[in-house]
Design a protein around this motif. Sequence first.
Motif, PDB file in Angstrom:
ATOM      1  N   UNK A 136       0.978  -1.184   0.270  1.00  0.00           N
ATOM      2  CA  UNK A 136      -0.200   0.147  -0.169  1.00  0.00           C
ATOM      3  C   UNK A 136       1.137   1.187   0.057  1.00  0.00           C
ATOM      4  N   UNK A 137       0.556   2.369  -0.884  1.00  0.00           N
ATOM      5  CA  UNK A 137       1.146   3.512  -0.615  1.00  0.00           C
ATOM      6  C   UNK A 137       1.281   3.941   1.037  1.00  0.00           C
ATOM      7  N   UNK A 138       2.226   4.706   1.120  1.00  0.00           N
ATOM      8  CA  UNK A 138       2.204   6.116   2.140  1.00  0.00           C
ATOM      9  C   UNK A 138       0.697   6.423   2.137  1.00  0.00           C
ATOM     10  N   UNK A 139       0.377   6.118   4.135  1.00  0.00           N
ATOM     11  CA  UNK A 139      -0.490   6.569   4.344  1.00  0.00           C
ATOM     12  C   UNK A 139      -1.806   6.000   4.003  1.00  0.00           C
ATOM     13  N   UNK A 140      -1.604   4.747   3.538  1.00  0.00           N
ATOM     14  CA  UNK A 140      -3.332   4.188   2.868  1.00  0.00           C
ATOM     15  C   UNK A 140      -2.847   2.415   3.349  1.00  0.00           C
ATOM     16  N   UNK A 141      -3.764   2.214   3.369  1.00  0.00           N
ATOM     17  CA  UNK A 141      -4.228   0.963   3.700  1.00  0.00           C
ATOM     18  C   UNK A 141      -4.359  -0.343   2.961  1.00  0.00           C
ATOM     19  N   UNK A 142      -5.158  -1.743   2.865  1.00  0.00           N
ATOM     20  CA  UNK A 142      -5.862  -2.359   2.099  1.00  0.00           C
ATOM     21  C   UNK A 142      -6.486  -3.352   2.895  1.00  0.00           C
ATOM     22  N   UNK A 143      -8.283  -2.823   2.864  1.00  0.00           N
ATOM     23  CA  UNK A 143      -8.932  -3.668   3.493  1.00  0.00           C
ATOM     24  C   UNK A 143      -9.469  -4.634   2.881  1.00  0.00           C
ATOM     25  N   UNK A 144     -10.064  -5.689   2.860  1.00  0.00           N
ATOM     26  CA  UNK A 144     -11.083  -7.165   2.050  1.00  0.00           C
ATOM     27  C   UNK A 144     -12.247  -6.185   2.405  1.00  0.00           C
ATOM     28  N   UNK A 145     -12.461  -6.670   0.713  1.00  0.00           N
ATOM     29  CA  UNK A 145     -14.006  -6.636   0.687  1.00  0.00           C
ATOM     30  C   UNK A 145     -14.274  -7.712   1.094  1.00  0.00           C
ATOM     31  N   UNK A 146     -15.815  -6.995   1.741  1.00  0.00           N
ATOM     32  CA  UNK A 146     -16.872  -7.938   2.656  1.00  0.00           C
ATOM     33  C   UNK A 146     -18.327  -8.128   1.179  1.00  0.00           C
ATOM     34  N   UNK A 147     -19.067  -8.403   1.819  1.00  0.00           N
ATOM     35  CA  UNK A 147     -20.739  -8.684   1.096  1.00  0.00           C
ATOM     36  C   UNK A 147     -21.225  -7.415   1.898  1.00  0.00           C
ATOM     37  N   UNK A 148     -22.060  -6.528   1.404  1.00  0.00           N
ATOM     38  CA  UNK A 148     -22.870  -6.421   2.336  1.00  0.00           C
ATOM     39  C   UNK A 148     -23.841  -4.831   1.851  1.00  0.00           C
ATOM     40  N   UNK A 149     -24.985  -4.511   2.753  1.00  0.00           N
ATOM     41  CA  UNK A 149     -25.306  -3.033   2.633  1.00  0.00           C
ATOM     42  C   UNK A 149     -24.730  -2.271   3.732  1.00  0.00           C
ATOM     43  N   UNK A 150     -24.642  -0.503   3.206  1.00  0.00           N
ATOM     44  CA  UNK A 150     -24.238  -0.508   4.376  1.00  0.00           C
ATOM     45  C   UNK A 150     -25.582   0.090   5.123  1.00  0.00           C
ATOM     46  N   UNK A 151     -24.791   0.632   6.508  1.00  0.00           N
ATOM     47  CA  UNK A 151     -25.871   1.140   7.237  1.00  0.00           C
ATOM     48  C   UNK A 151     -24.803   2.000   8.446  1.00  0.00           C
ATOM     49  N   UNK A 152     -25.489   2.497   9.258  1.00  0.00           N
ATOM     50  CA  UNK A 152     -24.497   3.507  10.422  1.00  0.00           C
ATOM     51  C   UNK A 152     -25.716   3.298  11.900  1.00  0.00           C
ATOM     52  N   UNK A 153     -24.522   3.527  12.937  1.00  0.00           N
ATOM     53  CA  UNK A 153     -25.827   3.415  14.255  1.00  0.00           C
ATOM     54  C   UNK A 153     -24.530   4.720  14.737  1.00  0.00           C
ATOM     55  N   UNK A 154     -25.949   5.460  14.661  1.00  0.00           N
ATOM     56  CA  UNK A 154     -25.083   7.092  15.216  1.00  0.00           C
ATOM     57  C   UNK A 154     -25.001   7.008  17.336  1.00  0.00           C
ATOM     58  N   UNK A 155     -24.644   7.603  17.324  1.00  0.00           N
ATOM     59  CA  UNK A 155     -24.679   7.583  19.295  1.00  0.00           C
ATOM     60  C   UNK A 155     -24.178   9.135  19.454  1.00  0.00           C
ATOM     61  N   UNK A 156     -24.463   9.140  21.263  1.00  0.00           N
ATOM     62  CA  UNK A 156     -23.648  10.254  22.107  1.00  0.00           C
ATOM     63  C   UNK A 156     -22.384   9.500  22.449  1.00  0.00           C
ATOM     64  N   UNK A 157     -21.867   9.501  23.223  1.00  0.00           N
ATOM     65  CA  UNK A 157     -21.055   9.057  24.297  1.00  0.00           C
ATOM     66  C   UNK A 157     -19.817  10.056  24.911  1.00  0.00           C
ATOM     67  N   UNK A 158     -19.991   9.403  26.039  1.00  0.00           N
ATOM     68  CA  UNK A 158     -19.043   9.981  27.067  1.00  0.00           C
ATOM     69  C   UNK A 158     -17.719  10.074  27.530  1.00  0.00           C
TER      70      UNK A 158
END
Length: 352
Positions: A136-158
Amino acid sequence: MLDLFGDADTLALAAHHRQARGRFGNGIGGRDVLAQLDELAELSTAPVVGIVLGSGFEAAPDLMADIAARHRLLGAPAETVAQLKDPLGFADLCRRLGVPHPAVTREAITDRRAWLLKRDGGSGGSHIRRATAGRAPPGAYFQARVAGCAHALTFLADGRDLAVVGVTAQWSEPSPIRPFRYGGAVEQGRSGPPLLAPHIAAAVEKAARAIVAETGLRGLASADILVDGENWWLTEINPRPGATLDVLDRRAAPLLSAHIAASLGDLVNPGDVPMDAAAAQIWYATNNYAPVPPLDWPDHVRDRPRAGSSVARGAPLCTLVATGSDAEAARAILRARAERLRACLDYQGVHR
């Protein structure tokens, strides 16, 4: 307010504004950020409570630390961001906590079709590419592809625990050179079917809670996941208020107030999910708009470019929002509004 764009509605709301250097999706650059923040603080007629950072700082924890040395940071500490945005370190953290996470490496991979190339601390999806040959070039990395639909859980943290704000589903708006560019998000209404199966949502919440306790994460944040049937993977934690605020900030109290409170150690109840669904999308310019004409923007258009400014083809031009009886209805209204906006701009003859 300090940001990259200086949109018309931002300038109408902000008492003072400075435009930062940088490019959308690649972060805010330049040490002059410190001087600009100092200048804005001096212009304030009221005591400065602190600084809320949006996207663009994840790849610059040293800059965050310098800001924190001069102004109170309302949100994730610089060391927490550095921990969460170190791809190999974050993968190790997920492994220790038993959180499903795609494999990552900086070494050369054999099957490039099975991997993606990502930039450290990248945001908005524009930095994601197909894997290249060699390390991977400097400042980058490889991540394995995985199948699926994108979602997000948004939360507040203390820093110790969290309170869930909501669940969103995301989609991409691919371009020829940015195949994973962020497109938009939708939140289901209270009466609609959940976007995530309850047991998966509970598992993601449990994982996020463990990460908060381990890293001391504070403020608004989101856990980005890919879901494929019964399987899910946490791809990253965004330790900041994100683009999904366009659909989530519909509670009785502003989420910015809840973000500040959580950052100061007061984890408040964010409120119930509204009855209607809501959707928002970034509308990327389909032509070069130079200059942008003085349009009478409808209320459902946010981040409106200033009249006379220039927006290059492929750059974000504005954000569209819509509500509907359920998620599909909200997205249908959003698509119709995008077509009307395109027709309006083309009719004005502002592209070249």
